[in-house]
Scaffold this active site. Structure first.
Site, PDB file in Angstrom:
ATOM      1  N   PRO A  51      -9.776  -3.037   9.663  1.00 40.33           N
ATOM      2  CA  PRO A  51      -8.852  -2.132   9.100  1.00 40.33           C
ATOM      3  C   PRO A  51      -9.078  -1.469   7.759  1.00 40.33           C
ATOM      4  O   PRO A  51     -10.001  -2.043   6.313  1.00 40.33           O
ATOM      5  CB  PRO A  51      -8.141  -3.435   8.731  1.00 40.33           C
ATOM      6  CG  PRO A  51      -8.965  -4.442   9.085  1.00 40.33           C
ATOM      7  CD  PRO A  51     -10.427  -4.150   9.563  1.00 40.33           C
ATOM      8  N   GLU A  52      -8.617  -1.034   7.173  1.00 40.78           N
ATOM      9  CA  GLU A  52      -8.515  -0.737   5.324  1.00 40.78           C
ATOM     10  C   GLU A  52      -8.702  -1.410   4.747  1.00 40.78           C
ATOM     11  O   GLU A  52      -9.329  -1.452   3.894  1.00 40.78           O
ATOM     12  CB  GLU A  52      -7.279   0.855   5.141  1.00 40.78           C
ATOM     13  CG  GLU A  52      -7.758   2.027   6.171  1.00 40.78           C
ATOM     14  CD  GLU A  52      -8.538   3.096   5.306  1.00 40.78           C
ATOM     15  OE1 GLU A  52      -8.754   3.064   4.583  1.00 40.78           O
ATOM     16  OE2 GLU A  52      -9.602   3.411   6.398  1.00 40.78           O
ATOM     17  N   GLY A  53      -7.945  -2.423   5.264  1.00 37.81           N
ATOM     18  CA  GLY A  53      -7.360  -3.489   4.281  1.00 37.81           C
ATOM     19  C   GLY A  53      -7.375  -4.864   5.102  1.00 37.81           C
ATOM     20  O   GLY A  53      -7.297  -4.706   5.531  1.00 37.81           O
TER      21      GLY A  53
END
Length: 112
Positions: free
Chosen positions: A84-86
């Site tokens: 995930p991006e974050g």
């Protein structure tokens, strides 16, 4: 001993304008973002761009920490099927509000 370097500095005055240090976008000292003066965690997230770090650790012959870091990234990838991006390390969950971007080769590069 690692030197913590902030993300932004005023080139005219030499003053730090953002004292967060970490790896990923714009900064590259530690695994999570910390304050360069106190080393206190200021952002308990990692993002997909930081997955390059285990590969760099291997190149620096820092093998055992590289294995642990890679395992952490890979466990998130196995759980969600992507990086995930974050990812919030405190809550152990995907950071809300960030969209997934499929063209992130960093974990594959570190695996190689």
């Amino acid at each position: 001993m690692e030197l913590l370097v902030g993300a932004h500095i005023n080139v005219f005055t030499g003053e730090w304008t953002q004292k967060d240090a970490g790896i990923g976008t714009s900064i590259d000292s530690l695994y999570v973002e910390v304050n360069m003066d106190s080393a206190a965690i200021v952002w308990p997230l990692f993002n997909s761009l930081q997955a390059f770090w285990p590969g760099l650790q291997v190149l620096a012959r820092d093998i055992d920490p590289a294995i642990r870091t890679h395992a952490a990234f890979f466990s998130v990838w196995k759980r969600y099927g992507f990086t995930p991006e974050g990812f919030n390390l405190a809550a152990l969950s995907v950071q809300h509000g960030l969209k997934w971007y499929p063209l992130r080769p960093e974990l594959i590069e570190s695996t190689y």
